[in-house]
Design an enzyme around this catalytic site. Structure first.
Site, PDB file in Angstrom:
ATOM      1  N   HIS A 102       0.883  -1.171   0.000  1.00 14.36           N
ATOM      2  CA  HIS A 102       0.000   0.000   0.000  1.00 14.36           C
ATOM      3  C   HIS A 102       0.920   1.221   0.000  1.00 14.36           C
ATOM      4  CE1 HIS A 102      -2.501  -2.956   2.265  1.00 14.36           C
ATOM      5  NE2 HIS A 102      -3.537  -2.351   1.734  1.00 14.36           N
ATOM      6  N   ASP A 105       2.257   1.926   3.349  1.00 12.80           N
ATOM      7  CA  ASP A 105       3.201   0.958   3.940  1.00 12.80           C
ATOM      8  C   ASP A 105       4.635   1.408   3.705  1.00 12.80           C
ATOM      9  OD1 ASP A 105       1.029  -0.739   4.372  1.00 12.80           O
ATOM     10  OD2 ASP A 105       1.390  -1.859   2.512  1.00 12.80           O
ATOM     11  N   GLU A 233     -10.613  -6.693  -4.842  1.00 12.94           N
ATOM     12  CA  GLU A 233     -10.466  -7.792  -3.883  1.00 12.94           C
ATOM     13  C   GLU A 233     -11.749  -7.924  -3.073  1.00 12.94           C
ATOM     14  OE1 GLU A 233      -6.718  -7.873  -1.738  1.00 12.94           O
ATOM     15  OE2 GLU A 233      -7.727  -8.732  -0.002  1.00 12.94           O
ATOM     16  N   GLU A 269      -9.057 -13.579  -2.055  1.00 12.09           N
ATOM     17  CA  GLU A 269      -8.303 -13.936  -0.844  1.00 12.09           C
ATOM     18  C   GLU A 269      -8.958 -15.155  -0.204  1.00 12.09           C
ATOM     19  OE1 GLU A 269      -6.603 -10.854   1.470  1.00 12.09           O
ATOM     20  OE2 GLU A 269      -7.012 -11.861   3.364  1.00 12.09           O
ATOM     21  N   HIS A 272     -11.138 -14.488   2.836  1.00  9.59           N
ATOM     22  CA  HIS A 272     -12.312 -13.661   2.515  1.00  9.59           C
ATOM     23  C   HIS A 272     -13.393 -14.561   1.917  1.00  9.59           C
ATOM     24  CE1 HIS A 272      -9.748  -9.722   1.959  1.00  9.59           C
ATOM     25  NE2 HIS A 272      -9.618 -10.264   3.161  1.00  9.59           N
ATOM     26  N   ASP A 297      -4.798 -13.682  -2.983  1.00  6.86           N
ATOM     27  CA  ASP A 297      -4.144 -13.406  -1.706  1.00  6.86           C
ATOM     28  C   ASP A 297      -4.189 -14.718  -0.941  1.00  6.86           C
ATOM     29  OD1 ASP A 297      -3.722 -10.805  -2.381  1.00  6.86           O
ATOM     30  OD2 ASP A 297      -4.734  -9.935  -0.644  1.00  6.86           O
ATOM     31  N   ASP A 308     -10.883 -12.284  10.177  1.00  3.27           N
ATOM     32  CA  ASP A 308      -9.851 -12.475   9.164  1.00  3.27           C
ATOM     33  C   ASP A 308      -8.491 -12.685   9.838  1.00  3.27           C
ATOM     34  OD1 ASP A 308      -9.019 -12.650   6.607  1.00  3.27           O
ATOM     35  OD2 ASP A 308      -9.020 -10.498   6.206  1.00  3.27           O
ATOM     36  N   ASP A 310      -5.811 -14.189   8.727  1.00  4.01           N
ATOM     37  CA  ASP A 310      -4.646 -14.030   7.832  1.00  4.01           C
ATOM     38  C   ASP A 310      -3.462 -14.929   8.209  1.00  4.01           C
ATOM     39  OD1 ASP A 310      -5.722 -12.096   6.063  1.00  4.01           O
ATOM     40  OD2 ASP A 310      -5.249 -10.484   7.471  1.00  4.01           O
ATOM     41  N   ASP A 340      -0.917 -12.691   1.738  1.00  6.80           N
ATOM     42  CA  ASP A 340      -1.510 -11.672   2.612  1.00  6.80           C
ATOM     43  C   ASP A 340      -1.642 -12.344   3.983  1.00  6.80           C
ATOM     44  OD1 ASP A 340      -2.754  -9.560   3.744  1.00  6.80           O
ATOM     45  OD2 ASP A 340      -4.319  -9.337   2.233  1.00  6.80           O
TER      46      ASP A 340
END
Ligand code: XUL
Ligand code: CO
Length: 442
Positions: A102, A105, A233, A269, A272, A297, A308, A310, A340
């Protein structure tokens, strides 16, 4: 440049019999599988945000990780540079060819929008130098249009057009940065493009706003000649109660409505998909079926937790059928498997980041071997082809070709006494075949 991971050397492939937990047992990047190297099939990417921008804090507790560049009171641009040095050291030692970021980031938000743009431009210069030095490539860039309080009620779907304008400006700048770094894709995750309550929301208006926003993104892509793919996404909820990009089918309907179905694809993802009430393979099949499959992802959730998490993917059983679906759809073009993924807060040793990624890359590599075996030897596809064979016959062709209607078929069934006998779907046999293929993957 002092190393941030001095105790870790570049990760090598050592094969399935290796006991070295910082070596690949399955990811042998130059190995040819179905006419392509593993590296070209899998197109692994590392995410900047969870791996480097996050310090391990959550809503109940402070940061736990050793990430010196997140210390309070430091010079933000010096910290961004330090973070980038560590990130590229990690990318290079791990040996994944891509990364994703991003805008916020890699570069801190400034006091004004102009300052934020200047910060990003300066960090993009540094990223370019790191990429030239290491050969790393950018899988995708994206704008972080959900963290800052101005975006609390959404970015493109905000009730205030000035917030829309701000998001548009930010996305334009981030698309420029992505293009400069040769990004293969540009991603839009609608972090707060949704609602908390319908009591204060004009949903139809917000969807029109989002449709207009995405059309602007596509227009700008063509204006600057960006040759990457624009990806949405999907995610059903979190942080908002309901997110407009709920799942792949919802996104496809939205794209159709706003004339974007040939311009935008999806970045699916894994977790997701689970949160939307489907599974990952369903989402892949839906995207492939609509011609909008773009990228993945890669991660996993926790079956008992409804949020989530991850986590790093670690199930060959789950991922084999996913890779099978992707290969059947023609494989990745501009997309790839981008991790991700985030460490658990208690995984605070510096090398834990390597353990997470090495295991995930091996999981995906072994899943690729299983998927290729399913395609080449197990003849699973025959199970589908045989089942639908009737549609190539005269009756099937007449129906699908639009030559007959209900009355014609009514007559046909009467005249020819059509009375088909049910046939077995063979599900258990096929599932056993998949398990046997997993067992023999080498
Ligand atoms: C959030 C998520 C994001 C996107 C990029 O759940 O997955 O990290 O991938 O904004
Ligand atoms: Co994501």
């Amino acid at each position: 440049m002092t190393e941030f991971f001095p105790d870790v050397s570049p990760i090598e492939y050592e094969g399935p019999d290796s006991d070295n937990s910082l070596a690949f047992r399955w990811y042998d990047k130059d190995r040819i599988v179905l006419d392509k190297t593993m590296e070209d099939h899998l197109r692994f990417g590392v995410c900047y945000w969870h791996s480097f921008a996050w310090n391990g804090s959550d809503i109940f507790g402070a940061g736990t990780f050793d990430r010196p560049w997140t210390a309070e009171g430091g010079d933000p641009m010096a910290q961004a540079a330090q973070k980038m040095d560590a990130a590229f050291e990690f990318f290079e030692k791990l040996g994944a060819p891509f990364f994703s970021f991003h805008d916020r980031d890699i570069a801190p938000e400034g006091a004004t929008f102009a300052e934020s743009c200047a910060n990003l431009d300066a960090m993009v210069d540094q990223a370019e130098a790191h990429m030239n030095r290491t050969g790393m490539k950018l899988l995708w860039g994206t704008a972080q249009a959900f963290f800052q309080p101005r975006y609390a009620a959404g970015a493109a779907t905000n009730p205030n057009p000035e917030v829309f304008a701000h998001a548009a400006a930010q996305v334009k700048h981030c698309m420029d940065a992505t293009q400069r770094l040769g990004g293969a894709n540009y991603v839009l995750w609608g972090g707060r493009e949704g609602y908390e309550t319908l009591l204060n929301t004009d949903m139809a208006h917000e969807l029109d706003q989002l449709g207009r926003f995405l059309n602007m993104v596509v227009e700008y892509k063509h204006q600057i000649g960006f040759d990457g793919t624009i990806l949405i996404e999907p995610k059903p909820q979190e942080p908002t109660k309901h997110q407009y990009d709920y799942d792949t089918a919802t996104v496809y309907g939205f794209l159709k409505k706003y004339g974007l179905e040939d311009e935008i694809k999806v970045n699916i993802e894994v977790n997701h998909a689970t949160l939307s009430g489907h599974d990952f393979v369903h989402e892949l099949a839906t995207a492939v079926g609509h011609g909008i499959f773009g990228s993945v992802d890669a991660n996993r959730g926790d079956e008992q937790l409804g949020w989530d998490t991850d986590q790093f993917p670690n199930s060959v059983e789950q991922m084999s059928l996913a890779v099978y679906e992707i290969l059947r759809g023609g494989g990745f073009t501009t997309g790839g498997f981008m991790f991700d993924t985030k460490l658990r807060r208690q995984s605070l040793a510096r090398d834990d980041l390597f353990h997470g990624h090495v295991g995930a890359m091996d999981t995906m590599a072994r899943s690729l071997l299983v998927a290729a075996d399913l395609i080449e030897n197990a003849d699973l596809s025959g199970a589908v082809e045989d089942r639908y064979a009737g549609w190539s016959g005269a009756l099937g062709q007449k129906i699908m070709g639009g030559e007959v209607g209900l009355a014609d078929l009514h007559q046909d069934v009467l005249d020819n006494n059509i009375d088909p006998a049910p046939v077995s779907g063979r599900q258990e046999m096929l599932e056993n075949l998949v398990n046997r293929t997993i067992e023999r993957a080498r």
